[in-house]
Design a protein around this motif. Structure first.
Motif, PDB file in Angstrom:
ATOM      1  N   ASN A  66      17.728  -6.447 -13.825  1.00 47.69           N
ATOM      2  CA  ASN A  66      19.138  -6.084 -13.990  1.00 47.69           C
ATOM      3  C   ASN A  66      20.010  -6.711 -12.906  1.00 47.69           C
ATOM      4  OD1 ASN A  66      18.473  -4.573 -16.210  1.00 47.69           O
ATOM      5  ND2 ASN A  66      18.540  -2.606 -15.161  1.00 47.69           N
ATOM      6  N   ALA A  67      19.404  -6.941 -11.729  1.00 48.69           N
ATOM      7  CA  ALA A  67      20.156  -7.531 -10.619  1.00 48.69           C
ATOM      8  C   ALA A  67      20.251  -9.051 -10.730  1.00 48.69           C
ATOM      9  CB  ALA A  67      19.501  -7.151  -9.292  1.00 48.69           C
ATOM     10  N   GLN A 110      12.520  -3.345 -13.499  1.00 45.01           N
ATOM     11  CA  GLN A 110      13.726  -3.344 -14.320  1.00 45.01           C
ATOM     12  C   GLN A 110      14.969  -3.522 -13.459  1.00 45.01           C
ATOM     13  OE1 GLN A 110      13.631  -3.275 -17.843  1.00 45.01           O
ATOM     14  NE2 GLN A 110      15.659  -4.078 -17.328  1.00 45.01           N
ATOM     15  N   ALA A 111      14.978  -2.903 -12.270  1.00 45.73           N
ATOM     16  CA  ALA A 111      16.116  -3.054 -11.365  1.00 45.73           C
ATOM     17  C   ALA A 111      16.272  -4.508 -10.929  1.00 45.73           C
ATOM     18  CB  ALA A 111      15.937  -2.158 -10.147  1.00 45.73           C
ATOM     19  N   SER A 127      24.783   1.439  -6.920  1.00 45.26           N
ATOM     20  CA  SER A 127      24.489   0.196  -7.645  1.00 45.26           C
ATOM     21  C   SER A 127      23.034   0.142  -8.110  1.00 45.26           C
ATOM     22  CB  SER A 127      24.792  -1.004  -6.741  1.00 45.26           C
ATOM     23  OG  SER A 127      24.468  -2.210  -7.379  1.00 45.26           O
ATOM     24  N   VAL A 128      22.104   0.448  -7.203  1.00 47.83           N
ATOM     25  CA  VAL A 128      20.673   0.409  -7.540  1.00 47.83           C
ATOM     26  C   VAL A 128      20.339   1.491  -8.561  1.00 47.83           C
ATOM     27  CG1 VAL A 128      18.347   0.771  -6.625  1.00 47.83           C
ATOM     28  CG2 VAL A 128      19.949  -0.694  -5.396  1.00 47.83           C
ATOM     29  N   GLN A 161      21.643  -9.454  -4.921  1.00 43.79           N
ATOM     30  CA  GLN A 161      23.012  -9.171  -5.359  1.00 43.79           C
ATOM     31  C   GLN A 161      24.028  -9.992  -4.567  1.00 43.79           C
ATOM     32  OE1 GLN A 161      22.706  -4.873  -4.819  1.00 43.79           O
ATOM     33  NE2 GLN A 161      23.032  -4.577  -6.998  1.00 43.79           N
ATOM     34  N   ARG A 185      22.254   2.609 -10.883  1.00 37.79           N
ATOM     35  CA  ARG A 185      22.710   2.126 -12.202  1.00 37.79           C
ATOM     36  C   ARG A 185      21.731   1.091 -12.752  1.00 37.79           C
ATOM     37  NH1 ARG A 185      28.873   2.242 -10.394  1.00 37.79           N
ATOM     38  NH2 ARG A 185      29.477   4.211 -11.378  1.00 37.79           N
ATOM     39  N   GLN A 186      21.244   0.201 -11.879  1.00 35.15           N
ATOM     40  CA  GLN A 186      20.290  -0.821 -12.312  1.00 35.15           C
ATOM     41  C   GLN A 186      18.994  -0.183 -12.829  1.00 35.15           C
ATOM     42  OE1 GLN A 186      19.858  -3.219  -8.825  1.00 35.15           O
ATOM     43  NE2 GLN A 186      21.958  -3.983  -8.910  1.00 35.15           N
ATOM     44  N   ARG A 187      18.619   0.926 -12.239  1.00 34.50           N
ATOM     45  CA  ARG A 187      17.381   1.596 -12.656  1.00 34.50           C
ATOM     46  C   ARG A 187      17.583   2.535 -13.835  1.00 34.50           C
ATOM     47  NH1 ARG A 187      13.531   3.222  -7.583  1.00 34.50           N
ATOM     48  NH2 ARG A 187      13.516   1.226  -6.527  1.00 34.50           N
TER      49      ARG A 187
END
Length: 205
Positions: free
Chosen positions: A105-106, A101-102, A197-198, A77, A200-202
């Motif tokens: 997404n990052a 997935q995280a 933040s993490v 990030q 939300r990514q997950r």
């Protein structure tokens, strides 16, 4: 595999970031057949990786999720925020589809399990070098957090301090601190901002 390798340029520069020296050595050997002139730099920490990026450009970074001084996703990030254009693929011992997935997404272009054999590893790296994004495996994992942890996470995302969260849930501030410590460990983060933040990514928020 040979056809894919032939599509790569004869000269490539890779940065391998992992805190296990013996794994870096094995990884370097496994990747050696990728092209005729393969330059490999290694870093055993986020700080060392950052220093390498300031000194030269790379065609690809292979990044471990767990580093001694910063979680890999936080480092990724940071690079994204700095406008780093170097492609990054996550190489991890984790087999979690949530982690995969995280990572995507990052901003990672792929998630490569460390359980991959040499051929699978070179195949995945080649695909990323050729501009392909490796899809995350299908997720069949349950939510790793308890209902109470999810309540706290949602209130944390609203920006509430510990005292306010405790008041809303009818528990002490110390209890909230204990839950936050468990949350941070579950999501492999060290700060409230990174936790949200993490999450939300997950897809947890």
């Amino acid at each position: 595999m040979t056809a894919l390798c032939n599509a790569l340029p004869e000269q490539l520069s890779l940065l391998l970031v992992d805190d296990h020296r013996i794994f870096l050595d094995g990884l370097s050997l496994a990747l050696a057949p990728l092209c005729a002139d393969l330059q490999i730099e290694t870093a055993e920490s986020a700080a060392a990786a950052q220093a390498c990026l300031q000194q030269q450009d790379f065609d690809l970074i292979l990044l471990d999720l767990r580093l001694p001084d910063m979680p890999g996703l936080e480092l990724l990030q940071r690079w994204q925020q700095q406008g780093c254009l170097t492609p990054v693929a996550i190489l991890s011992a984790s087999d979690s589809t949530l982690d995969a997935q995280a990572a995507l997404n990052a901003g990672a272009l792929g998630f490569i399990p460390k359980s991959s054999n040499s051929d699978e590893l070179r195949q995945a790296v080649t695909r990323v070098l050729l501009g392909e994004t490796l899809p995350a495996p299908e997720s069949g994992e349950p939510n790793p957090l308890t209902p109470r942890q999810m309540e706290i996470l949602r209130l944390l995302a609203e920006g509430l301090p510990n005292k306010s969260i405790g008041r809303q849930l009818g528990v002490s501030e110390d209890t909230i601190k204990t839950h936050l410590k468990t949350l941070f460990q579950a999501l492999d983060v060290h700060t409230r901002t990174a936790c949200v933040s993490v999450a939300r990514q997950r897809g947890l928020l």
